[in-house]
Scaffold this active site. Structure first.
Site, PDB file in Angstrom:
ATOM      1  N   ASP A   1      57.605  52.271  18.376  1.00  0.00           N
ATOM      2  CA  ASP A   1      57.472  51.935  16.955  1.00  0.00           C
ATOM      3  C   ASP A   1      58.843  51.753  16.302  1.00  0.00           C
ATOM      4  O   ASP A   1      59.823  52.360  16.707  1.00  0.00           O
ATOM      5  CB  ASP A   1      56.695  53.036  16.215  1.00  0.00           C
ATOM      6  CG  ASP A   1      57.344  54.409  16.369  1.00  0.00           C
ATOM      7  OD1 ASP A   1      57.883  54.693  17.453  1.00  0.00           O
ATOM      8  OD2 ASP A   1      57.337  55.185  15.397  1.00  0.00           O
ATOM      9  N   GLU A   2      58.854  50.922  15.289  1.00  0.00           N
ATOM     10  CA  GLU A   2      59.965  50.835  14.324  1.00  0.00           C
ATOM     11  C   GLU A   2      61.338  50.670  14.962  1.00  0.00           C
ATOM     12  O   GLU A   2      62.303  51.285  14.528  1.00  0.00           O
ATOM     13  CB  GLU A   2      59.952  52.092  13.437  1.00  0.00           C
ATOM     14  CG  GLU A   2      58.691  52.188  12.612  1.00  0.00           C
ATOM     15  CD  GLU A   2      58.604  53.473  11.803  1.00  0.00           C
ATOM     16  OE1 GLU A   2      58.247  53.382  10.622  1.00  0.00           O
ATOM     17  OE2 GLU A   2      58.879  54.559  12.343  1.00  0.00           O
ATOM     18  N   SER A   3      61.427  49.794  15.961  1.00  0.00           N
ATOM     19  CA  SER A   3      62.752  49.498  16.542  1.00  0.00           C
ATOM     20  C   SER A   3      63.383  48.368  15.738  1.00  0.00           C
ATOM     21  O   SER A   3      63.581  47.263  16.236  1.00  0.00           O
ATOM     22  CB  SER A   3      62.587  49.092  18.006  1.00  0.00           C
ATOM     23  OG  SER A   3      62.136  50.186  18.750  1.00  0.00           O
TER      24      SER A   3
ATOM     25  N   HIS B   1      64.087  55.301  17.528  1.00  0.00           N
ATOM     26  CA  HIS B   1      63.880  56.735  17.285  1.00  0.00           C
ATOM     27  C   HIS B   1      64.628  57.555  18.334  1.00  0.00           C
ATOM     28  O   HIS B   1      64.127  58.572  18.831  1.00  0.00           O
ATOM     29  CB  HIS B   1      62.379  57.083  17.277  1.00  0.00           C
ATOM     30  CG  HIS B   1      61.649  56.567  16.065  1.00  0.00           C
ATOM     31  ND1 HIS B   1      61.617  57.238  14.873  1.00  0.00           N
ATOM     32  CD2 HIS B   1      60.953  55.421  15.864  1.00  0.00           C
ATOM     33  CE1 HIS B   1      60.907  56.542  13.978  1.00  0.00           C
ATOM     34  NE2 HIS B   1      60.504  55.425  14.566  1.00  0.00           N
TER      35      HIS B   1
END
Ligand code: ACM
Length: 505
Positions: free
Chosen positions: A308-310, A227
């Site tokens: 999150d969400e790497s 992100h």
């Protein structure tokens, strides 16, 4: 406890009884006691009723509303509220007094005889010490006045933490003196091409101080190592080239959004393509500088480092990064908070707090990642996505919001139990946080439509005793309906969900 549905209180107090009749509130109603609480009560009554009560003065021996703090009279954040011919609120501390005032304001109603508060005896204290809401100011930016209004209406529901998601692929929102291009080059954009913006340090301090005056702790989040596309718009040398994933490609196509391009602003809302450079020491200089400057302007105990969400970051690199980043936050004097994926790394700094955003029926990997925070001496905040996510639609045809976690109507938001999602000791659950991600909300009014009334459901899950007979959907929906006049008077653009009996006054 007998709590008639005519008692308009959300969240449900620990114990409450209502007597006959009411205490009138009018221009002659005099307040005495704690000056800060009195000033807030006077302003709130004026906004709600148009009546400006007189300021307390020493001559007011025969005041009608008494406000004081007595640590022996109630728990931390707790209060005792007694309304008869006169009213008294005794807070166990300043926050408790503030919450007692919020309950008095919920009891304040207009009938044919004018304004008044029901005679009542309430004794109250929270179940969980941690009751939070997150506002994503990165996908869309909301200015200081919008955030203050948001604080007003969530603190009235007895929330005590405000998590600000200050950076994401679409924009960077906080002045950092040691890395000035973040706000010079990476703050002017937002999702869908909306104008961006950022908080100067003075703006941020103003938000923190305002939140503190409403007994809310601000938790700033810089989302890392993913992100981070916006960081690369300002400092290309800090980030990797975007790594596309199947979900990003198909979602971008469906939504007609461009794929991310290195060094150019990203206006879509696909996830998982960005990463800072894990094996470059400049990255850790950057993390330390940003954390240090956040710490300087954040009196609260937490710095959130995302996690999150790497999706494009190799697992070993991710683990290495989050182990270092959590250690840096402790070295700079604060406790790190991170999304549950960070629990995949064996050696996260001991005492790191995890934020679980999986579902109410957990996926085994997510549950194990969350449990690892507890194994490392930390604890958990529950942001169960299919219950607490305020950016999910109420119904498939609701114009705002997303659907990936669930469609969440008010009843579904209300009916869940934070200690029954994960296999960890009850004491490891610090409380609840309800996130509002802002991909689809360009204005604070649109934010309010998603947040209110569902934030009230999470307020009750976090504050009220799970065993109280009135902790039921049938009771909650009636009490929730009685919030409508308060939200209308405060200019809150709440969603009048049709499963709730909204009252006029
Ligand atoms: C998240 O919703 N990506 C934490």
């Amino acid at each position: 406890m007998v709590l008639p549905h005519s008692m308009p209180l959300v969240p449900l107090p620990l114990s409450a009884s209502v007597g006959d009749g009411r205490m009138p509130i009018g221009e002659a109603t005099r307040i005495t006691g704690d000056a800060a609480a009195a000033a807030q009560l006077i302003d709130a009554v004026a906004q709600r009723t148009g009546i400006r009560l007189p300021l307390p003065s020493d001559a007011d021996r025969a005041a009608d509303i008494h406000l004081r703090i007595d640590p022996g009279a109630a728990a931390l954040e707790g209060y005792r509220l007694t309304i008869g011919d006169t009213a008294e609120i005794v807070g166990g501390d300043e926050a408790g007094l503030f919450y007692g005032v919020q309950s008095l304001l919920q009891l304040l109603r207009q009938d044919d005889e004018g304004w008044g508060v029901a005679r009542a005896e309430i004794f109250d204290a929270p179940r969980f010490a941690r009751r939070g809401v997150m506002l994503d100011v990165a996908r869309h930016f909301f200015g200081v006045d919008d955030v203050k209004k948001f604080i007003d209406h969530i603190s009235a529901l007895k929330f005590n933490h405000l998590h600000l998601h200050l950076s994401d692929d679409q924009g960077w929102r906080i002045q950092i003196d040691s890395w000035p291009k973040l706000t010079e080059l990476a703050a002017s954009t937002a999702a869908g091409g909306a104008p961006g913006g950022f908080y100067t340090k003075d703006d941020y301090r103003e938000i923190v101080a305002y939140a503190a005056s409403r007994h809310m702790i601000v938790i700033p989040e810089i989302d890392l190592p993913g992100h981070t596309h916006a960081i690369g718009v300002a400092y290309p040398e800090l980030v990797e080239a975007p790594v596309m994933n199947d979900g990003l490609i198909s979602e971008s196509k469906r939504l007609g959004q461009e794929l991310p391009v290195a060094g150019e602003p990203y206006l879509g809302w696909g996830v998982g393509h960005s990463s800072v450079r894990i094996h470059d020491e400049r990255t850790y200089d950057f993390v330390r500088d940003v954390v240090r400057e956040l710490v300087e302007m954040t009196p609260g105990p937490y710095i959130h480092i995302g996690g999150d969400e790497s999706l494009g970051t190799p697992q070993a690199d991710f683990d290495h990064f989050v182990e270092r980043a959590t250690a840096i936050v402790f070295e700079e004097g604060r406790t790190p908070v991170a999304w549950h994926e960070v629990g995949a790394a064996a050696d996260i700094a001991e005492g790191t707090i995890g934020q679980y955003w999986g579902k109410a029926t957990p996926d085994g990997t997510h549950a194990a990642e969350a449990a690892h925070f507890v194994e490392r001496g930390g604890a958990l905040i529950m942001s169960t996505a299919d219950k607490t996510y305020l950016d999910m639609k109420y119904a498939p045809d609701f114009p705002l919001g997303l659907t990936w976690a669930a469609i969440i109507d008010v009843r579904s938001a209300y009916e869940w139990e934070p200690t029954e999602v994960l296999d960890v000791p009850d004491e490891a659950i610090l409380g609840v946080e309800a996130p509002l991600w802002s991909e689809t909300t360009a204005t604070i009014g649109e934010v309010e439509q998603l947040v209110f009334p569902r934030a009230a459901a999470q307020a009750e899950v976090a504050w009220s005793s799970r065993d109280a007979p009135e902790r039921t959907w049938e009771s909650f929906r009636e009490r929730l309906g009685s919030m409508a006049p308060l939200w209308k008077a405060g200019g809150v653009d709440f969603h009048p969900a049709d499963d709730v009996p909204w009252s006029e006054r």
